[in-house]
Design a protein around this motif. Sequence first.
Motif, PDB file in Angstrom:
ATOM      1  N   PRO A 188      60.289  97.986  -8.020  1.00 45.95           N
ATOM      2  CA  PRO A 188      59.630  99.084  -8.737  1.00 45.95           C
ATOM      3  C   PRO A 188      58.902  98.675 -10.020  1.00 45.95           C
ATOM      4  N   ALA A 189      59.463  97.759 -10.793  1.00 48.00           N
ATOM      5  CA  ALA A 189      58.821  97.394 -12.067  1.00 48.00           C
ATOM      6  C   ALA A 189      57.476  96.720 -11.816  1.00 48.00           C
ATOM      7  N   THR A 190      57.452  95.805 -10.837  1.00 49.36           N
ATOM      8  CA  THR A 190      56.211  95.088 -10.509  1.00 49.36           C
ATOM      9  C   THR A 190      55.135  96.071 -10.032  1.00 49.36           C
ATOM     10  N   LEU A 191      55.541  97.004  -9.172  1.00 47.25           N
ATOM     11  CA  LEU A 191      54.563  97.925  -8.599  1.00 47.25           C
ATOM     12  C   LEU A 191      54.099  98.966  -9.623  1.00 47.25           C
ATOM     13  N   ALA A 192      54.987  99.326 -10.549  1.00 47.23           N
ATOM     14  CA  ALA A 192      54.570 100.229 -11.643  1.00 47.23           C
ATOM     15  C   ALA A 192      53.511  99.538 -12.503  1.00 47.23           C
ATOM     16  N   LYS A 193      53.715  98.253 -12.751  1.00 46.55           N
ATOM     17  CA  LYS A 193      52.712  97.476 -13.507  1.00 46.55           C
ATOM     18  C   LYS A 193      51.404  97.413 -12.728  1.00 46.55           C
ATOM     19  N   ALA A 194      51.492  97.263 -11.384  1.00 44.18           N
ATOM     20  CA  ALA A 194      50.284  97.192 -10.559  1.00 44.18           C
ATOM     21  C   ALA A 194      49.451  98.471 -10.719  1.00 44.18           C
ATOM     22  N   TRP A 195      50.127  99.607 -10.723  1.00 44.69           N
ATOM     23  CA  TRP A 195      49.402 100.876 -10.876  1.00 44.69           C
ATOM     24  C   TRP A 195      48.766 100.967 -12.264  1.00 44.69           C
ATOM     25  N   ARG A 196      49.503 100.484 -13.279  1.00 46.05           N
ATOM     26  CA  ARG A 196      48.975 100.510 -14.650  1.00 46.05           C
ATOM     27  C   ARG A 196      47.675  99.681 -14.739  1.00 46.05           C
ATOM     28  N   TYR A 197      47.657  98.513 -14.075  1.00 50.58           N
ATOM     29  CA  TYR A 197      46.458  97.657 -14.152  1.00 50.58           C
ATOM     30  C   TYR A 197      45.368  98.122 -13.194  1.00 50.58           C
ATOM     31  N   TYR A 198      45.759  98.825 -12.138  1.00 51.50           N
ATOM     32  CA  TYR A 198      44.737  99.394 -11.260  1.00 51.50           C
ATOM     33  C   TYR A 198      43.975 100.493 -12.016  1.00 51.50           C
ATOM     34  N   LEU A 199      44.720 101.307 -12.784  1.00 57.45           N
ATOM     35  CA  LEU A 199      44.084 102.405 -13.514  1.00 57.45           C
ATOM     36  C   LEU A 199      43.153 101.916 -14.623  1.00 57.45           C
ATOM     37  N   ASP A 200      43.467 100.807 -15.230  1.00 53.53           N
ATOM     38  CA  ASP A 200      42.787 100.369 -16.451  1.00 53.53           C
ATOM     39  C   ASP A 200      41.292 100.123 -16.214  1.00 53.53           C
ATOM     40  N   PRO A 201      40.406 100.913 -16.875  1.00 47.01           N
ATOM     41  CA  PRO A 201      38.968 100.759 -16.641  1.00 47.01           C
ATOM     42  C   PRO A 201      38.409  99.421 -17.127  1.00 47.01           C
ATOM     43  N   ARG A 202      39.173  98.682 -17.916  1.00 43.11           N
ATOM     44  CA  ARG A 202      38.689  97.362 -18.367  1.00 43.11           C
ATOM     45  C   ARG A 202      38.795  96.324 -17.251  1.00 43.11           C
ATOM     46  N   ASN A 203      39.543  96.643 -16.201  1.00 46.68           N
ATOM     47  CA  ASN A 203      39.626  95.753 -15.040  1.00 46.68           C
ATOM     48  C   ASN A 203      38.429  96.020 -14.132  1.00 46.68           C
ATOM     49  N   ASP A 204      37.702  94.996 -13.717  1.00 41.29           N
ATOM     50  CA  ASP A 204      36.549  95.249 -12.843  1.00 41.29           C
ATOM     51  C   ASP A 204      37.008  95.460 -11.391  1.00 41.29           C
ATOM     52  N   GLN A 205      36.078  95.954 -10.554  1.00 41.81           N
ATOM     53  CA  GLN A 205      36.438  96.336  -9.185  1.00 41.81           C
ATOM     54  C   GLN A 205      36.977  95.154  -8.380  1.00 41.81           C
ATOM     55  N   GLU A 206      36.412  93.979  -8.618  1.00 37.27           N
ATOM     56  CA  GLU A 206      36.867  92.800  -7.873  1.00 37.27           C
ATOM     57  C   GLU A 206      38.347  92.515  -8.188  1.00 37.27           C
ATOM     58  N   SER A 207      38.689  92.618  -9.468  1.00 37.82           N
ATOM     59  CA  SER A 207      40.093  92.396  -9.854  1.00 37.82           C
ATOM     60  C   SER A 207      40.987  93.460  -9.228  1.00 37.82           C
ATOM     61  N   LYS A 208      40.499  94.714  -9.229  1.00 35.74           N
ATOM     62  CA  LYS A 208      41.296  95.808  -8.649  1.00 35.74           C
ATOM     63  C   LYS A 208      41.491  95.606  -7.145  1.00 35.74           C
ATOM     64  N   ASN A 209      40.437  95.143  -6.460  1.00 39.50           N
ATOM     65  CA  ASN A 209      40.564  94.890  -5.024  1.00 39.50           C
ATOM     66  C   ASN A 209      41.585  93.785  -4.752  1.00 39.50           C
ATOM     67  N   GLY A 210      41.545  92.763  -5.595  1.00 36.85           N
ATOM     68  CA  GLY A 210      42.515  91.670  -5.461  1.00 36.85           C
ATOM     69  C   GLY A 210      43.936  92.184  -5.652  1.00 36.85           C
ATOM     70  N   LEU A 211      44.092  93.066  -6.629  1.00 41.46           N
ATOM     71  CA  LEU A 211      45.398  93.662  -6.903  1.00 41.46           C
ATOM     72  C   LEU A 211      45.889  94.472  -5.696  1.00 41.46           C
ATOM     73  N   LEU A 212      44.983  95.278  -5.138  1.00 41.34           N
ATOM     74  CA  LEU A 212      45.365  96.085  -3.968  1.00 41.34           C
ATOM     75  C   LEU A 212      45.752  95.201  -2.785  1.00 41.34           C
ATOM     76  N   ASN A 213      45.013  94.116  -2.581  1.00 39.53           N
ATOM     77  CA  ASN A 213      45.342  93.189  -1.484  1.00 39.53           C
ATOM     78  C   ASN A 213      46.747  92.631  -1.642  1.00 39.53           C
ATOM     79  N   THR A 214      47.092  92.317  -2.890  1.00 33.09           N
ATOM     80  CA  THR A 214      48.404  91.713  -3.147  1.00 33.09           C
ATOM     81  C   THR A 214      49.548  92.678  -2.849  1.00 33.09           C
ATOM     82  N   ILE A 215      49.344  93.958  -3.155  1.00 34.54           N
ATOM     83  CA  ILE A 215      50.488  94.892  -3.012  1.00 34.54           C
ATOM     84  C   ILE A 215      50.444  95.702  -1.707  1.00 34.54           C
ATOM     85  N   ASN A 216      49.346  95.559  -0.937  1.00 32.66           N
ATOM     86  CA  ASN A 216      49.212  96.293   0.329  1.00 32.66           C
ATOM     87  C   ASN A 216      49.937  95.532   1.453  1.00 32.66           C
TER      88      ASN A 216
END
Length: 253
Positions: A188-216
Amino acid sequence: MTKLVIQRNDNTSSWYDTFHIKEKKGMTVLDALFHIQEKVDGSLCFRYSCRGAVCGSCAMLINRVPRLACKTQISTIKKEIINESNSNDVLLKNKEMDEFKEEILIEPLPLPNSNIIKDLVVDLEPFFDLVYSIKPWIDEGRHDNTDPNTLIEPAMHEKIDQFTNCILCSLCHSICPAFKHDEQYMGPATLAKAWRYYLDPRNDQESKNGLLNTINTENGVWGCDVVYKCVGICPKKVPPTKGILNLRDVIKK
Ligand code: FES
């Protein structure tokens, strides 16, 4: 006098030691451990840093419930023991607890895939390896600090904030039932952090896609049993299950 029964551990064995301490008003479990270490047994090992429920270091089992020792007062535990017979909390009704009636039982946090280093000190490396696996940071090379479009609006800030409050104490990790059927679950802690960084508008789409790939994955967001135990135990009121369900929705779209 208050009786504390503390699990001791070394490289080869595990046993329980009993200590009697004079409780002072407002005394926390961490204060009691310091008292024992300073006045009775200097070999007692436990982890701490801030003493103010900020660093997350002092996580341990107190009467079989994962808690922060610096945030848990001895008087609170004593009241729980008195009310035990009326409690619906299965953890407090644990049959094994009968032998510890009227005592405060302190044990190391049971973290999946982790060993006890000594006494109440658990190896946190496996836990932090999981957290770092999602790269919980903003990639400076990709983020332009001068771009006004990356300023965080107050509404978004509020959404992120409740997840930013996570202090990585690992209490949620220790109580999560999903590890019983998948030891490789991200937790849960790791995935809560993932959502926090997915939401952050300072992260670009490529980084967000990479994040989604990792947790999907089956051991990522799809491994959660959605039983909300992590939400109930968090000392900072972070709702990991909510973040996990939000991530599932984003992936499904
Ligand atoms: S010592 Fe930092 S959270 Fe308890």
